[in-house]
Motif scaffolding. Structure first.
Motif, mmCIF file in Angstrom:
data_model
loop_
_atom_site.group_PDB
_atom_site.id
_atom_site.type_symbol
_atom_site.label_atom_id
_atom_site.label_comp_id
_atom_site.label_asym_id
_atom_site.label_seq_id
_atom_site.Cartn_x
_atom_site.Cartn_y
_atom_site.Cartn_z
ATOM 1 N N VAL A 153 -8.218 22.268 -44.228
ATOM 2 C CA VAL A 153 -8.147 21.052 -45.049
ATOM 3 C C VAL A 153 -6.710 20.807 -45.514
ATOM 4 O O VAL A 153 -6.078 21.702 -46.066
ATOM 5 N N MET A 154 -6.215 19.580 -45.293
ATOM 6 C CA MET A 154 -4.836 19.225 -45.635
ATOM 7 C C MET A 154 -4.752 18.147 -46.713
ATOM 8 O O MET A 154 -3.664 17.857 -47.227
ATOM 9 N N GLY A 155 -5.887 17.509 -47.033
ATOM 10 C CA GLY A 155 -5.841 16.453 -48.040
ATOM 11 C C GLY A 155 -7.231 16.117 -48.538
ATOM 12 O O GLY A 155 -8.211 16.292 -47.809
ATOM 13 N N VAL A 156 -7.296 15.675 -49.778
ATOM 14 C CA VAL A 156 -8.559 15.277 -50.385
ATOM 15 C C VAL A 156 -8.323 14.012 -51.203
ATOM 16 O O VAL A 156 -7.322 13.915 -51.915
ATOM 17 N N GLU A 157 -9.240 13.077 -51.064
ATOM 18 C CA GLU A 157 -9.192 11.860 -51.877
ATOM 19 C C GLU A 157 -10.516 11.673 -52.596
ATOM 20 O O GLU A 157 -11.570 12.010 -52.055
ATOM 21 N N PHE B 105 -10.481 22.039 -50.723
ATOM 22 C CA PHE B 105 -9.217 22.608 -50.238
ATOM 23 C C PHE B 105 -9.349 24.106 -49.929
ATOM 24 O O PHE B 105 -8.490 24.680 -49.269
ATOM 25 N N VAL C 89 -11.783 13.869 -46.789
ATOM 26 C CA VAL C 89 -11.093 15.131 -46.529
ATOM 27 C C VAL C 89 -10.350 15.048 -45.207
ATOM 28 O O VAL C 89 -10.949 14.683 -44.186
ATOM 29 N N ALA C 90 -9.063 15.379 -45.233
ATOM 30 C CA ALA C 90 -8.266 15.406 -43.997
ATOM 31 C C ALA C 90 -8.289 16.813 -43.408
ATOM 32 O O ALA C 90 -8.052 17.790 -44.126
#
Lengths: 366, 366, 366, 366
Positions: free
Chosen positions: A244-248, A239, A299-300
């Protein structure tokens, strides 16, 4: 207050702006005796560099690193390793008419509010140019953790509506990834992504994407309970990268609609010091500590904020105006993400390998 | 190595296991002069507490906090604030037969590998019981940032396949959230979620969910460039909570399929010290620094790993066995997440408010 | 901003005021598997405790510790260890008339300026009462480093004009130190010190002193180059203790009048992994890294600021007034210093032992 | 493990060896808007530089700094400031025959033990060459704290047996200090020191000394209770400098033989926000927090370890041998200490000024 240092035991400090003289990185805590030369730094710098294909920004930076300390006769000495990468092709004049306004999606307004003045040249410290330092530090980290058998690889899994199909994430190779300028190992999807990015560029627009990063060979026992969980430090690391807007991790948001009976990864009988699980929904950490299974991260990445269109915005006085950016930019920044994301993942793993060494039990396993 | 401290200027250190004598938290760096009493700590502790409805674990903990330092005559003194919450209803005997095996989805194996021995009672330090300390620190943080007009609220947005509809995330109230034991402010969805959780419990299973957290009134200028971006510290804070598998800010993974022309949030003309954007895809940070727009966060939570079924697993020697958990557990841990997630978000904001005070420009805006 | 945490890998966080409910300490980073019980904490607490002889303060604190976490079945688990020590004999009424003025030599004025209000009861956080937490953490550190063969011992070497004669600082025993309430192992000097302290008490005055601390068995290789040198962290640790005015290592201020030919400690032929030097002017660190020779430290301690006389001072409004303290205080605080100084030295060594474990070369030597 | 970073809010990270390509320093946390140019860095670099008189080492380094980031149009931007100083006159051949042995008084043995191999060229990271980075960071810190009216000045107070007489330590000027190459403001003592240093050089020996450092205009309220006391951080900062063997604040070791009635500094009636004390035995901190009185520090510096004589020592195998150093060295390293000591004191004050800004009460006083 100081936010340019990352890591506890493998500690990375960076400095440098998009249009200043150079980017600088100091890696402190790298153990002595690691073979290290410029040839270890160049491949990932080359992968990160702009201007490699018509899909990316045409800024022409040689990205030639210089090692200023910490290496003697080809080996690290245990002293901090300083590397600089000079900026060459910084066209500040492209930014002259942006000084009095705030570009949408950029840090212009927030930096101005925070610091009272800002460096308008190419985003200054907020520019993705700073990631050159991350990639240098990441190359050192990769070299270090390779000794423990860890390998980190990232690729593009989605661009806009185009989603790649990657049946086995642990089998992807660097060659497959680098076969296409899209960095998507699914050749069919890669072709569609190429077409989409070119179309978006023609439309004077940009598009988002998803990057996947996998780490194989991670030893069990990395990460500290509660706040410094491995997954927490990985999330922070990823992040911290621009856009970067999202992480899973593992099942990510799919976990929300799963049942425990389905999500729980069953341990397989075997060597109790190297257990495997039948499935890997957990994505490589249990209780925040590495399980020895592959680390699976997604990663978004948002579409590049700068698009070569006229956009409504406001001046520094809050008055309405319009802006049309002329700087050289990427229609899909996600394509350049893999080496940067890999670098941050490698840095986190290197940091936690060194941190774990303070635990006698961990060393026994090693 | 030490991983039980979070934050730089508002610094939270915790200790305590699920079945030990007490949980302990020290909050260091809270400014002097803040009114603080047990009544400030109790509401969120009550929200976090198990045993509140038949949807959650039936462990009966009074969760009575005791303040041991840092407060004099109802005001913080500037000294560190220590609070303990004793464990009362810890039924360690429920765990006696787990000592020799590794439960799927739990930290048993990873802790054992890391430390060479482990506390089998209820997960020890890896248990969600430690979140009681986070909630205490979060209550102090909330009180501190409320002075700057910041309000943090979280709710359940999805359980299994049931997805809530929340047209305006900035208008949700605590009353709406707490109206249902599901903590979903969409009454219709809440009813479906209740039914689903009860069904899952009957099936001796568990289910995942999504929690949303919003912070309103965040001043512009919080967060530090590069590594300590506000979004990075928020991601770390949320990923440090047990069971979290994904975090999104603003558009999150939807950004991957968006165009820049759609994603870029246009600034509206107005007071240049308090600009607003027309849309909020960025989710409240630009360049990692708070923009003054609402912080929009989404968190994916896995189904509770412990389910009251017989599961295949292995012993500490790697031999096949089965396990059936008898401890009291939640069929949907996501329902108890909101006060915990809010706490971590409040702690991050408090930390960055104090960090930002070192910047003269930031203070001018204040 | 947060200053209640010490150490990087063996990390000590404390809270608690002189007249609050309790002192609290969390030790994070202690490896798993160390045997630890209350009996390990009590001896040094007893040595630090007031009321042991007529030479020291008559405040009667049982100093009974309670371990709240981090220990299971007599062994540390690797989780943070929290210990509380409740305050029992806090006579706050002794301090009621001090609220409106600033005592000379105390932190009343500086705390008031810093925090805008202060806890007048017995000095609050500035009181030496907080050292109870240091002694608890130090006892854990001593236990940990004893495994590597390290032993730390301190004593009183000077009180006022009385200077002890200690021909061999590496041969002093705990029994010799504790044989006299002065904690001076030179019996003849100890007698003179006793007489001096009693005289000073009768004169309603106080007197300073010097404490010496020696660590034997310190492995070579502790300390990090440049800023985190072992001598630097030791100096910080000791200067963080109330009343400390000076710290020396090895030759200390005598080095100023020495020649290099005299000061340079010649290495003796022998095992290259355990070299000794003929003399020990360097005091156990070379380049800031431990040399394996005994650590030799000296600490100057000011006379207790509180003396039971009427003293000129000012009110919070800056007006002239007088003050006569009635609290129970020590005529020579130096006598109580050894267990506190030892604790801080042990904490620094424990921290650097754990930090050094990240270096493969160091571990080889181990 | 990483020890090349100092400070919390004004954070200095350095890299570089004596005979590597360059020394590098990154200063993170310096507020935006501070005027800064090379002309601010050069004067102290010139004072630190070798080769200025025949009393010091004849290594000829131009010490030309280059600013690589953090400054735009003559003002700091709030981004980290990176500065490099290239090494030019590094004569590594002087050190070729030292690779196989351990010089007395040097870090050769301890580094070798710690890292398993070492950079023999001029001491590598343990050389005083690294202080060039401290002086650069110190110059930035001095500029920053000058805005709050703080001025830091150091001088030589003793060389060997020659002790200067300085009746008023708060009245010494930079001109008086720099009038003699000895940096002693007492002209008569300076002459004797010059003679002594020349004699020592002729005798192929070296001699120790004492440096005094005073900071005037320090605002009341700097320093954090317990571990991060101002005096503790100052002691660490000074002890981190090569060759330092002792540090005193205020009365220092003289406090040991003083009575409380003599040592307690009486407050003088006056403005309650800017109180003064009649005497200054406390040396500028009370309870570890700055009192607004001058900071008075004294530092003991050992005689240079390298002397151009044949000395007994051992090889890396522990066998007896002799060594005769040929590198260029200072007969009295204390003479070059003042700018380095000042730098570290200024860095600590800058760090604590920024840290204190998180306290609303502190800012009120400001």
């Amino acid at each position: 207050m100081a936010g340019s240092t990352f890591g506890v035991s493998f500690r990375v400090t960076t400095a440098g702006e998009s249009h200043g003289p150079a980017n600088v990185v100091i890696v402190d805590g790298c153990p002595a005796g690691l073979p290290l030369s410029l040839d270890d730094l160049r491949p990932d710098l080359a992968r990160r560099r702009p201007g490699q294909s018509r899909l990316v920004s045409q800024r022409a930076e040689p990205d030639d690193p210089e090692i200023l300390s910490g290496v003697h006769e080809g080996l690290t000495t245990g002293a901090p390793i300083a590397v600089i990468v000079r900026n060459v092709d910084a066209k500040s004049r492209d930014y002259d008419d942006l000084a009095g306004l705030y570009r949408p999606g950029h840090a212009d307004y927030t930096y101005d509010a925070k610091y009272g003045h800002r460096d308008p040249r190419g985003g200054g410290r907020a520019s993705a140019r700073e990631t050159v330092s991350r990639v240098v530090a990441g190359a050192i980290a990769k070299k270090l953790i390779a000794r423990s058998g860890v390998r980190v690889l990232g690729w593009v899994a989605q661009v806009g509506e185009v989603v790649a199909s990657i049946p086995d994430k642990t089998a992807v190779t660097l060659e497959e990834v680098e076969a296409s300028p899209t960095r998507c190992p699914d050749a069919i999807a890669a072709e569609k992504m190429t077409a989409l990015v070119e179309q978006v560029r023609k439309e004077q627009d940009s598009v988002g994407g998803v990057c996947e990063i996998v780490a194989l060979g991670v030893p069990v026992g990395l990460g500290e309970p509660v706040f410094d969980k491995l997954k927490a430090d990985l999330a922070k690391a990823l992040f911290s990268i621009p856009a970067v807007m999202g992480v899973e991790i593992g099942s990510g948001f799919r976990a929300a609609s799963m049942r425990g009976s389905e999500h729980d990864d069953v341990f397989l009988p075997g060597d109790p010091r190297a257990l495997r699980t039948e499935t890997n929904h957990h994505g490589g950490t249990l209780g925040g500590i590495s399980s020895g299974m592959p680390l699976l991260l997604r990663v978004a990445i948002k579409p590049t904020s700068t698009i070569p269109r006229e956009l409504r915005t406001v001046t520094r006085d809050g008055e309405p105006t319009t802006v049309r950016s002329r700087g050289r930019h990427d229609p899909c920044i996600a394509l350049r993400f893999p080496p940067i994301g890999e670098a941050m993942v490698a840095i986190v793993i290197a940091d936690h390998v060194l941190r774990a060494m303070a635990s006698p039990a961990f060393r026994a396993i090693e």
